[in-house]
Design a protein around this motif. Sequence first.
Motif, PDB file in Angstrom:
ATOM      1  N   SER A 200      46.454  46.723  36.595  1.00 21.79           N
ATOM      2  CA  SER A 200      46.565  47.081  38.013  1.00 21.79           C
ATOM      3  C   SER A 200      45.588  48.193  38.385  1.00 21.79           C
ATOM      4  O   SER A 200      45.189  48.294  39.552  1.00 21.79           O
ATOM      5  CB  SER A 200      47.999  47.481  38.361  1.00 21.79           C
ATOM      6  N   THR A 201      45.170  49.016  37.430  1.00 24.10           N
ATOM      7  CA  THR A 201      44.149  50.031  37.680  1.00 24.10           C
ATOM      8  C   THR A 201      42.767  49.405  37.719  1.00 24.10           C
ATOM      9  O   THR A 201      41.907  49.809  38.508  1.00 24.10           O
ATOM     10  CB  THR A 201      44.194  51.110  36.572  1.00 24.10           C
ATOM     11  N   LEU A 202      42.550  48.417  36.882  1.00 20.67           N
ATOM     12  CA  LEU A 202      41.246  47.768  36.786  1.00 20.67           C
ATOM     13  C   LEU A 202      40.930  46.919  38.012  1.00 20.67           C
ATOM     14  O   LEU A 202      39.787  46.901  38.480  1.00 20.67           O
ATOM     15  CB  LEU A 202      41.201  46.884  35.522  1.00 20.67           C
ATOM     16  N   TYR A 203      41.928  46.248  38.539  1.00 20.08           N
ATOM     17  CA  TYR A 203      41.697  45.308  39.641  1.00 20.08           C
ATOM     18  C   TYR A 203      41.051  45.957  40.869  1.00 20.08           C
ATOM     19  O   TYR A 203      40.063  45.431  41.382  1.00 20.08           O
ATOM     20  CB  TYR A 203      42.996  44.592  40.016  1.00 20.08           C
ATOM     21  N   PRO A 204      41.543  47.089  41.373  1.00 21.30           N
ATOM     22  CA  PRO A 204      40.886  47.700  42.538  1.00 21.30           C
ATOM     23  C   PRO A 204      39.446  48.143  42.246  1.00 21.30           C
ATOM     24  O   PRO A 204      38.577  48.059  43.119  1.00 21.30           O
ATOM     25  CB  PRO A 204      41.761  48.918  42.861  1.00 21.30           C
ATOM     26  N   LYS A 205      39.203  48.584  41.023  1.00 17.46           N
ATOM     27  CA  LYS A 205      37.844  48.992  40.663  1.00 17.46           C
ATOM     28  C   LYS A 205      36.894  47.801  40.670  1.00 17.46           C
ATOM     29  O   LYS A 205      35.756  47.907  41.118  1.00 17.46           O
ATOM     30  CB  LYS A 205      37.842  49.679  39.304  1.00 17.46           C
TER      31      LYS A 205
ATOM     32  N   LYS B 188      31.264  38.131  39.242  1.00 21.49           N
ATOM     33  CA  LYS B 188      32.528  38.083  39.974  1.00 21.49           C
ATOM     34  C   LYS B 188      33.470  37.057  39.359  1.00 21.49           C
ATOM     35  O   LYS B 188      34.657  37.316  39.176  1.00 21.49           O
ATOM     36  CB  LYS B 188      32.285  37.752  41.441  1.00 21.49           C
ATOM     37  N   THR B 189      32.931  35.895  39.031  1.00 21.66           N
ATOM     38  CA  THR B 189      33.744  34.831  38.428  1.00 21.66           C
ATOM     39  C   THR B 189      34.262  35.260  37.057  1.00 21.66           C
ATOM     40  O   THR B 189      35.423  35.023  36.720  1.00 21.66           O
ATOM     41  CB  THR B 189      32.917  33.538  38.306  1.00 21.66           C
ATOM     42  N   THR B 190      33.395  35.913  36.285  1.00 22.80           N
ATOM     43  CA  THR B 190      33.803  36.403  34.961  1.00 22.80           C
ATOM     44  C   THR B 190      34.908  37.443  35.095  1.00 22.80           C
ATOM     45  O   THR B 190      35.902  37.409  34.347  1.00 22.80           O
ATOM     46  CB  THR B 190      32.593  37.007  34.217  1.00 22.80           C
ATOM     47  N   ASP B 191      34.753  38.362  36.031  1.00 22.57           N
ATOM     48  CA  ASP B 191      35.778  39.385  36.253  1.00 22.57           C
ATOM     49  C   ASP B 191      37.111  38.759  36.661  1.00 22.57           C
ATOM     50  O   ASP B 191      38.168  39.174  36.189  1.00 22.57           O
ATOM     51  CB  ASP B 191      35.321  40.370  37.332  1.00 22.57           C
TER      52      ASP B 191
ATOM     53  N   ALA C 280      37.340  45.075  42.440  1.00 24.47           N
ATOM     54  CA  ALA C 280      37.201  44.649  43.837  1.00 24.47           C
ATOM     55  C   ALA C 280      36.162  45.507  44.552  1.00 24.47           C
ATOM     56  O   ALA C 280      35.343  44.991  45.331  1.00 24.47           O
ATOM     57  CB  ALA C 280      38.556  44.739  44.544  1.00 24.47           C
ATOM     58  N   LEU C 281      36.164  46.799  44.274  1.00 17.70           N
ATOM     59  CA  LEU C 281      35.180  47.699  44.863  1.00 17.70           C
ATOM     60  C   LEU C 281      33.775  47.370  44.353  1.00 17.70           C
ATOM     61  O   LEU C 281      32.816  47.327  45.124  1.00 17.70           O
ATOM     62  CB  LEU C 281      35.545  49.149  44.549  1.00 17.70           C
TER      63      LEU C 281
ATOM     64  N   CYS D 225      38.164  35.855  35.900  1.00 18.40           N
ATOM     65  CA  CYS D 225      38.708  35.206  34.703  1.00 18.40           C
ATOM     66  C   CYS D 225      39.392  36.239  33.801  1.00 18.40           C
ATOM     67  O   CYS D 225      40.473  35.988  33.263  1.00 18.40           O
ATOM     68  CB  CYS D 225      37.587  34.483  33.964  1.00 18.40           C
ATOM     69  N   TRP D 226      38.754  37.397  33.641  1.00 23.71           N
ATOM     70  CA  TRP D 226      39.338  38.470  32.826  1.00 23.71           C
ATOM     71  C   TRP D 226      40.676  38.919  33.410  1.00 23.71           C
ATOM     72  O   TRP D 226      41.656  39.061  32.677  1.00 23.71           O
ATOM     73  CB  TRP D 226      38.392  39.675  32.754  1.00 23.71           C
ATOM     74  N   ILE D 227      40.697  39.136  34.705  1.00 24.84           N
ATOM     75  CA  ILE D 227      41.933  39.593  35.347  1.00 24.84           C
ATOM     76  C   ILE D 227      43.046  38.558  35.178  1.00 24.84           C
ATOM     77  O   ILE D 227      44.182  38.887  34.830  1.00 24.84           O
ATOM     78  CB  ILE D 227      41.700  39.895  36.842  1.00 24.84           C
ATOM     79  N   ALA D 228      42.713  37.298  35.397  1.00 20.56           N
ATOM     80  CA  ALA D 228      43.717  36.231  35.237  1.00 20.56           C
ATOM     81  C   ALA D 228      44.221  36.162  33.799  1.00 20.56           C
ATOM     82  O   ALA D 228      45.421  35.985  33.557  1.00 20.56           O
ATOM     83  CB  ALA D 228      43.132  34.891  35.667  1.00 20.56           C
TER      84      ALA D 228
END
Length: 100
Positions: A38-43, A58-61, A45-46, A63-66
């Motif tokens: 949850s800390t990584l996701y806003p960073k 963006k697609t790789t990120d 997105a920014l 995938c990592w979040i998912a």
Amino acid sequence: FSLGNVAEIVDSSDAEKHVPVLVGHVKDLGTNLRAHTSTLYPKLALCHKLPTVSQRLKTTDECWIASLQSVVNTLIKISRHLSDSSSLLTAASRFSVEAE
């Protein structure tokens, strides 16, 4: 290595001590990973708003979040099942397995 050795290593007193510890560690791992995700996701997105970020990144990120969210959900489910089954796990260790 045989099942007889396992029965000698894990007796009921060991299981009664270690199963709750295992449940706690799995739960803590899921909770901590959820906090980091949850800390990584806003960073991310920014970062994605920058004009130099490629669509591939963006697609790789995403995938990592998912993937991280899936791991978190799985750890929470495992800890819940271990917690619900802790009495069964400790009771199962009371049965002795005889070596052949």
